[in-house]
Design a protein around this motif. Structure first.
Motif, PDB file in Angstrom:
ATOM      1  N   VAL A   1       0.873  -1.178   0.000  1.00 46.51           N
ATOM      2  CA  VAL A   1       0.000   0.000   0.000  1.00 46.51           C
ATOM      3  C   VAL A   1       0.910   1.229   0.000  1.00 46.51           C
ATOM      4  O   VAL A   1       1.588   1.515   0.989  1.00 46.51           O
ATOM      5  N   HIS A   2       0.937   1.945  -1.124  1.00 50.27           N
ATOM      6  CA  HIS A   2       1.836   3.087  -1.304  1.00 50.27           C
ATOM      7  C   HIS A   2       1.068   4.404  -1.198  1.00 50.27           C
ATOM      8  O   HIS A   2      -0.074   4.504  -1.620  1.00 50.27           O
ATOM      9  N   GLY A   3       1.736   5.421  -0.670  1.00 51.25           N
ATOM     10  CA  GLY A   3       1.166   6.760  -0.624  1.00 51.25           C
ATOM     11  C   GLY A   3       0.529   7.125   0.702  1.00 51.25           C
ATOM     12  O   GLY A   3      -0.004   8.232   0.841  1.00 51.25           O
ATOM     13  N   ILE A   4       0.554   6.242   1.679  1.00 49.90           N
ATOM     14  CA  ILE A   4      -0.027   6.539   2.995  1.00 49.90           C
ATOM     15  C   ILE A   4       0.839   7.588   3.699  1.00 49.90           C
ATOM     16  O   ILE A   4       2.067   7.442   3.727  1.00 49.90           O
ATOM     17  N   PRO A   5       0.253   8.634   4.294  1.00 49.79           N
ATOM     18  CA  PRO A   5       1.055   9.592   5.069  1.00 49.79           C
ATOM     19  C   PRO A   5       1.787   8.882   6.207  1.00 49.79           C
ATOM     20  O   PRO A   5       1.286   7.913   6.782  1.00 49.79           O
ATOM     21  N   HIS A   6       2.971   9.365   6.522  1.00 50.57           N
ATOM     22  CA  HIS A   6       3.813   8.718   7.522  1.00 50.57           C
ATOM     23  C   HIS A   6       3.152   8.551   8.881  1.00 50.57           C
ATOM     24  O   HIS A   6       3.396   7.561   9.573  1.00 50.57           O
ATOM     25  N   ASP A   7       2.308   9.486   9.275  1.00 51.69           N
ATOM     26  CA  ASP A   7       1.666   9.361  10.590  1.00 51.69           C
ATOM     27  C   ASP A   7       0.612   8.252  10.632  1.00 51.69           C
ATOM     28  O   ASP A   7       0.152   7.878  11.702  1.00 51.69           O
ATOM     29  N   PHE A   8       0.246   7.684   9.473  1.00 54.41           N
ATOM     30  CA  PHE A   8      -0.686   6.550   9.419  1.00 54.41           C
ATOM     31  C   PHE A   8       0.025   5.236   9.085  1.00 54.41           C
ATOM     32  O   PHE A   8      -0.620   4.222   8.851  1.00 54.41           O
ATOM     33  N   MET A   9       1.338   5.259   9.032  1.00 54.94           N
ATOM     34  CA  MET A   9       2.098   4.063   8.663  1.00 54.94           C
ATOM     35  C   MET A   9       2.238   3.145   9.875  1.00 54.94           C
ATOM     36  O   MET A   9       3.236   3.183  10.599  1.00 54.94           O
ATOM     37  N   ASP A  10       1.193   2.327  10.103  1.00 53.67           N
ATOM     38  CA  ASP A  10       1.236   1.364  11.199  1.00 53.67           C
ATOM     39  C   ASP A  10       0.371   0.149  10.853  1.00 53.67           C
ATOM     40  O   ASP A  10      -0.378   0.153   9.881  1.00 53.67           O
TER      41      ASP A  10
END
Length: 143
Positions: free
Chosen positions: A27-36
């Motif tokens: 899954v590409h393009g997710i903002p870093h603060d949602f990368m979990d």
């Protein structure tokens, strides 16, 4: 592609549902603060049945720029390519998928597995982010 399924004793091979297949999806393009891992679980619910969601962080450090989930998807329908992520105070963001080890046995006009152009009865799918481009391309898969 090989789609292995378990079946119950006495069940015919024709009674086993082969419409679903598991894929590792990036899954590409997710903002870093949602990368979990929790975000990966939420996204997998849009696609099918979650098998596994990896945590992209190790010791609080982001290991890669995308989420990775394993999902069982209905392969008799077009493979999802992504979704628009609504954000507060910012324009929507296109989040896109790449399928690991996607077979060459798919027609990139409609992205349904198991057939070619000459047997495709589906219209060309157009990209929702740019109507001048086809929605599906060979770049949907990654090795």
């Amino acid at each position: 592609m090989v789609n292995l399924r378990l079946w119950r004793e006495g069940e015919s091979i024709f009674e086993v549902d082969h419409d679903f297949m598991e894929f590792w999806i990036q899954v590409h393009g997710i903002p870093h603060d949602f990368m979990d891992k929790e975000t990966g679980i939420l996204i997998s619910e849009m696609l099918g049945a979650l098998t596994e969601a990896e945590d992209p962080r190790s010791d609080g450090v982001l290991r890669r720029p995308y989420l990775r989930i394993r999902v069982s998807i209905n392969i008799t329908k077009a493979l999802p390519t992504g979704f628009w992520l609504d954000r507060e105070k910012l324009p929507p963001l296109w989040v896109f998928f790449k399928y690991e080890r996607l077979s060459d046995n798919y027609y990139s006009n409609c992205e349904i597995l198991g057939h070619e152009k000459k047997t495709c009865k589906n219209p060309t799918a157009i990209a929702c982010w740019d109507p001048t481009k086809k929605k599906y391309s060979p770049g949907l898969g990654v090795s």
